[in-house]
Scaffold this motif. Structure first.
Motif, mmCIF file in Angstrom:
data_model
loop_
_atom_site.group_PDB
_atom_site.id
_atom_site.type_symbol
_atom_site.label_atom_id
_atom_site.label_comp_id
_atom_site.label_asym_id
_atom_site.label_seq_id
_atom_site.Cartn_x
_atom_site.Cartn_y
_atom_site.Cartn_z
ATOM 1 N N GLN A 1 10.770 -1.041 -4.122
ATOM 2 C CA GLN A 1 10.780 -1.049 -2.580
ATOM 3 C C GLN A 1 10.680 0.577 -2.197
ATOM 4 N N ASP A 2 10.890 1.446 -3.093
ATOM 5 C CA ASP A 2 11.364 2.703 -2.532
ATOM 6 C C ASP A 2 10.123 3.776 -3.020
ATOM 7 N N ILE A 3 9.051 3.201 -3.539
ATOM 8 C CA ILE A 3 7.908 4.035 -3.575
ATOM 9 C C ILE A 3 6.632 3.208 -2.980
ATOM 10 N N ASP A 4 5.471 4.022 -2.316
ATOM 11 C CA ASP A 4 4.374 3.482 -1.909
ATOM 12 C C ASP A 4 3.249 3.015 -3.063
ATOM 13 N N LEU A 5 2.861 1.996 -2.795
ATOM 14 C CA LEU A 5 1.946 1.643 -3.807
ATOM 15 C C LEU A 5 0.714 0.843 -3.094
ATOM 16 N N THR A 6 -0.558 1.054 -3.661
ATOM 17 C CA THR A 6 -1.526 0.095 -3.298
ATOM 18 C C THR A 6 -1.833 -0.884 -4.526
ATOM 19 N N VAL A 7 -1.813 -2.097 -4.162
ATOM 20 C CA VAL A 7 -1.849 -3.377 -5.039
ATOM 21 C C VAL A 7 -3.175 -4.090 -4.652
ATOM 22 N N VAL A 8 -3.890 -4.225 -6.015
ATOM 23 C CA VAL A 8 -4.962 -5.090 -5.763
ATOM 24 C C VAL A 8 -4.784 -6.244 -6.700
ATOM 25 N N THR A 9 -5.170 -7.609 -6.166
ATOM 26 C CA THR A 9 -4.771 -9.009 -6.848
ATOM 27 C C THR A 9 -5.696 -9.890 -6.822
ATOM 28 N N ARG B 1 -16.290 -3.479 -8.404
ATOM 29 C CA ARG B 1 -17.448 -2.457 -8.910
ATOM 30 C C ARG B 1 -17.165 -1.093 -8.013
ATOM 31 N N SER B 2 -16.429 -1.190 -6.912
ATOM 32 C CA SER B 2 -16.414 -0.090 -5.894
ATOM 33 C C SER B 2 -14.907 0.529 -6.206
ATOM 34 N N LEU B 3 -13.964 0.036 -6.994
ATOM 35 C CA LEU B 3 -12.622 0.331 -7.291
ATOM 36 C C LEU B 3 -12.414 1.254 -8.437
ATOM 37 N N SER B 4 -11.466 2.110 -8.100
ATOM 38 C CA SER B 4 -10.826 3.012 -9.281
ATOM 39 C C SER B 4 -9.607 2.977 -9.025
ATOM 40 N N VAL B 5 -8.721 2.411 -10.028
ATOM 41 C CA VAL B 5 -7.320 2.332 -9.905
ATOM 42 C C VAL B 5 -6.538 3.139 -10.958
ATOM 43 N N ASP B 6 -5.436 3.157 -10.783
ATOM 44 C CA ASP B 6 -4.405 4.103 -11.887
ATOM 45 C C ASP B 6 -4.266 3.046 -13.218
ATOM 46 N N VAL B 7 -3.734 1.985 -12.780
ATOM 47 C CA VAL B 7 -3.321 0.785 -13.953
ATOM 48 C C VAL B 7 -3.719 -0.566 -13.861
ATOM 49 N N SER C 1 8.093 0.455 -16.053
ATOM 50 C CA SER C 1 7.974 1.900 -16.540
ATOM 51 C C SER C 1 6.459 2.302 -16.475
ATOM 52 N N GLU C 2 5.517 1.407 -16.432
ATOM 53 C CA GLU C 2 4.066 1.682 -16.667
ATOM 54 C C GLU C 2 3.668 1.762 -14.980
ATOM 55 N N VAL C 3 4.308 1.275 -14.049
ATOM 56 C CA VAL C 3 3.802 1.826 -12.574
ATOM 57 C C VAL C 3 3.849 3.024 -11.978
ATOM 58 N N PRO C 4 2.729 3.451 -11.582
ATOM 59 C CA PRO C 4 2.786 4.758 -11.241
ATOM 60 C C PRO C 4 3.511 5.197 -9.994
ATOM 61 N N GLN C 5 3.913 6.122 -9.722
ATOM 62 C CA GLN C 5 4.765 6.642 -8.588
ATOM 63 C C GLN C 5 3.600 7.041 -7.660
ATOM 64 N N GLY C 6 3.551 6.036 -6.459
ATOM 65 C CA GLY C 6 2.603 6.319 -5.325
ATOM 66 C C GLY C 6 1.258 6.096 -5.582
ATOM 67 N N GLY C 7 0.794 5.205 -6.588
ATOM 68 C CA GLY C 7 -0.437 5.180 -7.148
ATOM 69 C C GLY C 7 -1.089 3.800 -6.724
ATOM 70 N N SER C 8 -2.053 3.351 -7.423
ATOM 71 C CA SER C 8 -2.618 2.226 -7.073
ATOM 72 C C SER C 8 -2.766 1.450 -8.414
ATOM 73 N N ILE C 9 -2.420 -0.083 -8.509
ATOM 74 C CA ILE C 9 -2.569 -0.924 -9.514
ATOM 75 C C ILE C 9 -3.184 -2.264 -9.224
ATOM 76 N N ILE C 10 -3.759 -2.797 -10.370
ATOM 77 C CA ILE C 10 -4.323 -4.154 -10.368
ATOM 78 C C ILE C 10 -3.087 -5.095 -10.957
ATOM 79 N N ILE C 11 -2.918 -6.152 -10.188
ATOM 80 C CA ILE C 11 -2.130 -7.257 -10.972
ATOM 81 C C ILE C 11 -2.686 -8.562 -11.166
#
Length: 253
Positions: free
Chosen positions: A113-121, A162-168, A88-98
């Motif tokens: 799998q029905d929303i586009d996400l940018t994921v950094v891990t 240092r160059s990133l800014s993600v939603d969650v 429920s905390e995953v943004p719709q079409g946003g960016s996240i770090i895991i």
């Protein structure tokens, strides 16, 4: 026998034999299995034992920190519930770090799998799960691999963050207290986790009940920097209230 006396007896037996079983302890100490389970939970929160199926293992038999393969089998149902609640905390079409971790890995596997996400891990296992997902733009941080957690650590991923800014940012953690905030045994992982907090507009911590009341060597962040903590229903009410008073919302899965 009072609880502190039972705890001493349980710990001594665990260190001597390498592990203890709930059923045999209940018979030996003349208490119910439920009482022994509460004792083992209390000793685990103090960082003296690690719960295993039907019993527990002393921490000094597990080096200092258990590896990924061991932790994957611990509290499996609780981790699954926490991960599902975290969706429920995953943004719709946003960016996240895991962050690297066994509970965060459950979240990665459950990502819709029905929303586009940018994921950094920084996690090799999480990257392997997400690498072929067409709806995910995956960024795996470089660095050297810490074998116990299969996490990328070091100055390379810290510089990249240092160059990133993600939603969650979704963080796993080893210890969580009102006084020390988030802590973890390894200093390099502590620095990466701190950088995750700095790179995100919101930080959500996924922590089962055994992490509350524990303190480890490496400091990650105070609780004032954390927005939400998601845990399981076995959390002690006193711990829950202490964490909420320190700032974050606590969600029980």
């Amino acid at each position: 026998m009072y609880a502190p006396e039972r705890h001493q007896a349980i710990l001594a037996k665990a260190r001597h034999q390498g592990r203890v079983e709930v059923r045999s302890l209940a018979e030996e100490l003349d208490v119910t299995p439920e009482t022994i389970r509460r004792d083992l939970t209390a000793l685990e929160r103090r960082g003296l034992l690690h719960r295993a199926h039907g019993g527990a293992i002393p921490i000094d038999r597990l080096s200092v920190e258990p590896d990924v393969s061991y932790r994957e089998g611990m509290l499996s149902d609780e981790k699954e519930r926490i991960a599902r609640m975290a969706l429920s905390e995953v943004p719709q079409g946003g960016s996240i770090i895991i962050d690297a971790g066994t509970t965060t890995a459950r979240l990665a596997a459950l990502l819709p799998q029905d929303i586009d996400l940018t994921v950094v891990t920084n996690s090799i296992p999480i990257a392997a799960v997400l690498a072929t997902r067409p709806n995910i733009q995956l960024h795996l941080l470089g660095g050297h691999v810490r074998p116990l957690t299969l996490a990328m650590v070091g100055s390379w991923p810290e510089d990249a963050l240092r160059s990133l800014s993600v939603d969650v940012a979704f963080l796993g953690i080893n210890g969580l207290t009102p006084e020390r905030g988030l802590t973890t045994p390894d200093l390099e992982e502590a620095r990466i986790k701190s950088a995750f907090v700095d790179a995100a507009r919101r930080t959500v911590v996924l922590a089962d009940h055994t992490k509350f009341g524990r303190e480890d060597f490496g400091h990650v962040a105070p609780l004032s920097r954390i927005d939400t903590v998601i845990t399981d229903s076995s959390i002690d009410n006193e711990h829950l209230l202490e964490i909420e008073m320190a700032g974050p919302d606590v969600v029980v899965a």
